[in-house]
Design an enzyme around this catalytic site. Structure first.
Site, mmCIF file in Angstrom:
data_model
loop_
_atom_site.group_PDB
_atom_site.id
_atom_site.type_symbol
_atom_site.label_atom_id
_atom_site.label_comp_id
_atom_site.label_asym_id
_atom_site.label_seq_id
_atom_site.Cartn_x
_atom_site.Cartn_y
_atom_site.Cartn_z
ATOM 1 N N GLU A 257 0.877 -1.171 0.000
ATOM 2 C CA GLU A 257 0.000 0.000 0.000
ATOM 3 C C GLU A 257 0.908 1.214 0.000
ATOM 4 O O GLU A 257 1.557 1.492 1.002
ATOM 5 C CB GLU A 257 -0.884 0.026 1.254
ATOM 6 C CG GLU A 257 -1.783 -1.190 1.437
ATOM 7 C CD GLU A 257 -2.925 -1.234 0.456
ATOM 8 O OE1 GLU A 257 -3.208 -0.203 -0.185
ATOM 9 O OE2 GLU A 257 -3.530 -2.312 0.311
ATOM 10 N N CYS A 296 -3.416 8.268 3.611
ATOM 11 C CA CYS A 296 -3.060 7.779 2.266
ATOM 12 C C CYS A 296 -4.214 7.967 1.303
ATOM 13 O O CYS A 296 -4.019 8.046 0.096
ATOM 14 C CB CYS A 296 -2.682 6.315 2.352
ATOM 15 S SG CYS A 296 -3.900 5.337 3.220
HETATM 16 P P1 NAP Z 1 8.275 4.951 4.726
HETATM 17 O O1 NAP Z 1 9.391 5.854 5.055
HETATM 18 O O2 NAP Z 1 8.330 4.175 3.465
HETATM 19 O O3 NAP Z 1 8.175 3.963 5.978
HETATM 20 C C1 NAP Z 1 7.190 2.976 6.066
HETATM 21 C C2 NAP Z 1 7.701 1.825 6.929
HETATM 22 O O4 NAP Z 1 8.809 1.187 6.289
HETATM 23 C C3 NAP Z 1 8.209 2.260 8.292
HETATM 24 O O5 NAP Z 1 7.849 1.273 9.241
HETATM 25 C C4 NAP Z 1 9.719 2.289 8.098
HETATM 26 O O6 NAP Z 1 10.433 2.130 9.288
HETATM 27 C C5 NAP Z 1 9.907 1.101 7.185
HETATM 28 N N1 NAP Z 1 11.138 1.115 6.419
HETATM 29 C C6 NAP Z 1 11.904 2.178 6.068
HETATM 30 N N2 NAP Z 1 12.939 1.755 5.316
HETATM 31 C C7 NAP Z 1 12.824 0.419 5.192
HETATM 32 C C8 NAP Z 1 13.603 -0.595 4.532
HETATM 33 N N3 NAP Z 1 14.687 -0.279 3.840
HETATM 34 N N4 NAP Z 1 13.188 -1.861 4.626
HETATM 35 C C9 NAP Z 1 12.075 -2.195 5.302
HETATM 36 N N5 NAP Z 1 11.310 -1.282 5.948
HETATM 37 C C10 NAP Z 1 11.673 0.005 5.885
HETATM 38 O O7 NAP Z 1 6.890 5.688 4.695
HETATM 39 P P2 NAP Z 1 6.311 6.759 5.753
HETATM 40 O O8 NAP Z 1 6.984 8.032 5.472
HETATM 41 O O9 NAP Z 1 6.324 6.198 7.129
HETATM 42 O O10 NAP Z 1 4.768 6.801 5.336
HETATM 43 C C11 NAP Z 1 4.228 7.794 4.520
HETATM 44 C C12 NAP Z 1 3.818 7.211 3.191
HETATM 45 O O11 NAP Z 1 3.004 6.067 3.376
HETATM 46 C C13 NAP Z 1 2.979 8.162 2.376
HETATM 47 O O12 NAP Z 1 3.548 8.267 1.098
HETATM 48 C C14 NAP Z 1 1.618 7.509 2.287
HETATM 49 O O13 NAP Z 1 0.926 7.735 1.083
HETATM 50 C C15 NAP Z 1 1.903 6.083 2.471
HETATM 51 N N6 NAP Z 1 0.765 5.421 3.076
HETATM 52 C C16 NAP Z 1 0.006 4.570 2.329
HETATM 53 C C17 NAP Z 1 -1.077 3.937 2.899
HETATM 54 C C18 NAP Z 1 -1.940 2.986 2.113
HETATM 55 O O14 NAP Z 1 -2.731 2.286 2.711
HETATM 56 N N7 NAP Z 1 -1.815 2.940 0.813
HETATM 57 C C19 NAP Z 1 -1.389 4.160 4.234
HETATM 58 C C20 NAP Z 1 -0.607 5.038 4.961
HETATM 59 C C21 NAP Z 1 0.469 5.653 4.370
HETATM 60 P P3 NAP Z 1 11.009 3.404 10.079
HETATM 61 O O15 NAP Z 1 9.846 4.228 10.472
HETATM 62 O O16 NAP Z 1 11.699 2.813 11.241
HETATM 63 O O17 NAP Z 1 11.919 4.110 9.118
#
Ligand code: NAP
Length: 516
Positions: A257, A296
């Site tokens: 997602e 999101c």
């Molecule tokens: P993110 O930086 O991609 O982080 C998401 C998760 O991935 C966090 O738990 C993060 O851990 C982890 N992570 C980071 N680097 C990783 C790696 N190399 N390997 C495995 N896991 C890793 O995203 P975010 O900034 O938290 O979230 C915002 C984004 O999420 C927005 O773009 C939004 O659109 C999207 N979103 C989508 C939905 C949906 O249902 N489609 C829902 C909510 C949000 P850490 O926090 O420890 O870095």
């Protein structure tokens, strides 16, 4: 030093042995708690969940597992006040916004508890009718859905520390699959506390639910062929996960997602003062400001007929002007903070990028923050952008600003509008506004392939509809292309992800012995 939150793995609480990463109050700037996963024995954690948690869950029927979900929902309900306090402090959200996360999670669990009850005392599911493979039909093929014999690893985003866990854990646990959740670091506290409450109450078998807070390092290396991964977050991280060797080489099932340029579209025929126009305006303002736009599913692009561009800008701006921003502890505040300084910087950067191709139609920053220091608080006022040249403004169709920001875009005719919506390259949701059921239905069909959900708001459901951005457990959540290509929820459809489908080719006697 603040409290270091322990992780729950291999059936026991274990603290990381590093210094930990602090979590902050995004309004006051205070350090709250720390998280750390350094030194966690991940191979043992995954094996324990797979072997002990999985076996114990699969020993129960769907009905029994549904009862576990109902118990978890009841327990969480009894701790709601503590969860709201954590959300205020760590997410900086006003009460109504915290409710979407906390009560939304509990509601989703309760919904799956009810759905699971209907599946009865079985230990696997049958998919469709048996097909005859021999003359006379003695030898038949029947498709079985079996709970996968692995773990479900959830890597979650920061914006829904409660709902993001439970909307996935409910169908996983109901399916008989143990869960390991790694919450986003910035807001991990609420996830950790909820898991702690469930563990302390002894509601689930050992190994059924684990939580690892802190770095994601090493998690994906543990994955085995029958494990599944659900990821919610940015498209960049999603790409890293998809291409991880353990996932590629072991064909691990992945659900993504990711981010999404969701849209709202007012069809031709309903001008200012009409119910459909007012419903669009209300929904856009609500979506922009709810959770400070950190959803999101939030509306990012708003399409209106060319002739209505000025009127729509004025009406949306008038609503946004009523949004008071600041400390969520102050009752007069309607919109709290973004989750962190990093998100504030990212929203400002995204806004600057979009302003290269769009004008500012409303800027709420003239109003001072309430009870919050602008030098400390991660608060940002809502901004409505707009451009009269939507075809050439490429950035507004591909830059997701994860904050209270949307862009108003005029269209010539319905075909033009539908083509512009599709420039989002696949989104979670599009909402349509109008009063002609045939036109709404036709537009919905045109958009359905590009979206996981099409939300149609006509005046007859004006007071009843569930909201553009609200994800209901009964409906699919996910979207093609840019949105990640995932599918979650949708009632019992969610269970497919946690089951393996296998064809059983055997005599009718064998089928009868198994499938009663
Ligand atoms: P993110 O930086 O991609 O982080 C998401 C998760 O991935 C966090 O738990 C993060 O851990 C982890 N992570 C980071 N680097 C990783 C790696 N190399 N390997 C495995 N896991 C890793 O995203 P975010 O900034 O938290 O979230 C915002 C984004 O999420 C927005 O773009 C939004 O659109 C999207 N979103 C989508 C939905 C949906 O249902 N489609 C829902 C909510 C949000 P850490 O926090 O420890 O870095």
């Amino acid at each position: 030093m603040s409290l270091l939150l322990p992780n729950f793995i291999a059936g026991r609480w274990q603290a990381g042995n590093g210094a930990g990463t602090p979590l902050f109050d995004p309004v006051l700037g205070d350090e709250l708690v720390r998280v750390d996963a350094t030194g966690a024995d991940l191979p043992t954690a995954f094996a324990f969940a797979r072997d002990n948690g999985g076996a114990a869950l699969r020993a129960l029927s769907y009905r029994e597992r549904a009862a576990l979900l109902a118990n978890v929902a009841g327990l969480l309900q009894s701790h709601r006040d503590a969860y709201y306090a954590i959300a205020t402090a760590n997410s900086g959200t006003v009460k109504n916004d915290s409710a979407i996360d906390i009560d939304g999670g509990i509601y989703t669990l309760s919904s799956y508890a009810k759905l699971g009850e209907t599946l009865g005392d079985r230990s696997f599911l049958v998919d469709g009718e048996a097909a005859k493979l021999s003359k006379g039909g003695l030898f038949q093929s029947e498709h079985l859905l079996l709970p996968t014999r692995g773990v479900a690893l959830f890597i979650n985003a920061f914006n829904f520390p409660s709902w993001g866990l439970w909307e996935k854990a409910a169908p996983a646990l109901l399916s008989g699959v143990p869960v390991i959740v790694k919450p986003a670091t910035a807001t991990a506290w609420l996830t950790q506390r909820m898991v702690q409450d469930v563990v302390d109450a002894g509601l689930l078998p050992p190994g059924a639910l684990s939580v690892i807070c802190g770095s994601s390092a090493g998690l994906l290396d543990q994955l085995q062929p029958l494990d599944v991964v659900s990821f919610t977050g940015s498209a960049e991280t999603a790409a890293l996960i998809r291409s991880h060797p353990a996932i590629v080489q072991r064909s691990v099932r992945v659900n993504i997602e990711a981010d999404s340029l969701n849209s709202a579209l007012l069809l031709p025929g309903d001008g200012p003062g009409s119910a459909a126009f007012e419903l669009l305006v209300k929904e856009v303002a609500r979506e922009m400001t709810q959770k400070s736009g950190q959803k999101c599913t939030a509306i990012r692009r708003v399409f209106v007929p060319e002739a209505l561009y000025g009127a729509a800008a004025e009406a949306i701006a008038a609503r946004l002007a009523k949004t008071t921003v600041g400390n969520p502890r102050n009752e007069s505040v309607r919109m709290g903070a973004l989750v962190s300084r990093a998100q504030l910087a990212s929203v400002r950067e995204g806004l600057a990028l979009l302003q290269g191709q769009a004008d500012v139609l409303h800027d709420g920053s003239a109003q001072p923050l309430i009870d919050a220091d602008p030098a400390v608080a991660c608060c940002i006022a809502p901004t409505l952008l707009g451009t009269r040249t939507p075809d050439s403004a490429g950035r507004v169709h591909d830059t997701e600003v994860f904050g209270p920001v949307a862009t108003l875009l005029p269209y010539r005719d319905t075909a033009h509008a539908l083509a512009l919506v599709q420039r989002g390259q696949g989104s979670l949701v599009s909402s349509l506004y109008g009063s002609d059921p045939a036109a709404l239905g036709a537009a919905a069909l045109e958009l359905a392939c590009w979206h996981g959900r099409v939300h149609v708001v006509s005046p007859d459901v004006g007071a009843l509809h569930t909201g553009h951005g609200n994800v209901m457990p009964q409906s699919l959540h996910g979207g093609p292309g840019r949105a990640g290509g995932g599918e979650e929820l949708g009632g019992l459809r969610a269970l497919n992800f946690y089951h393996r489908r296998a064809a059983l080719q055997a005599s009718t006697a064998v089928h009868a012995a198994l499938v009663r």
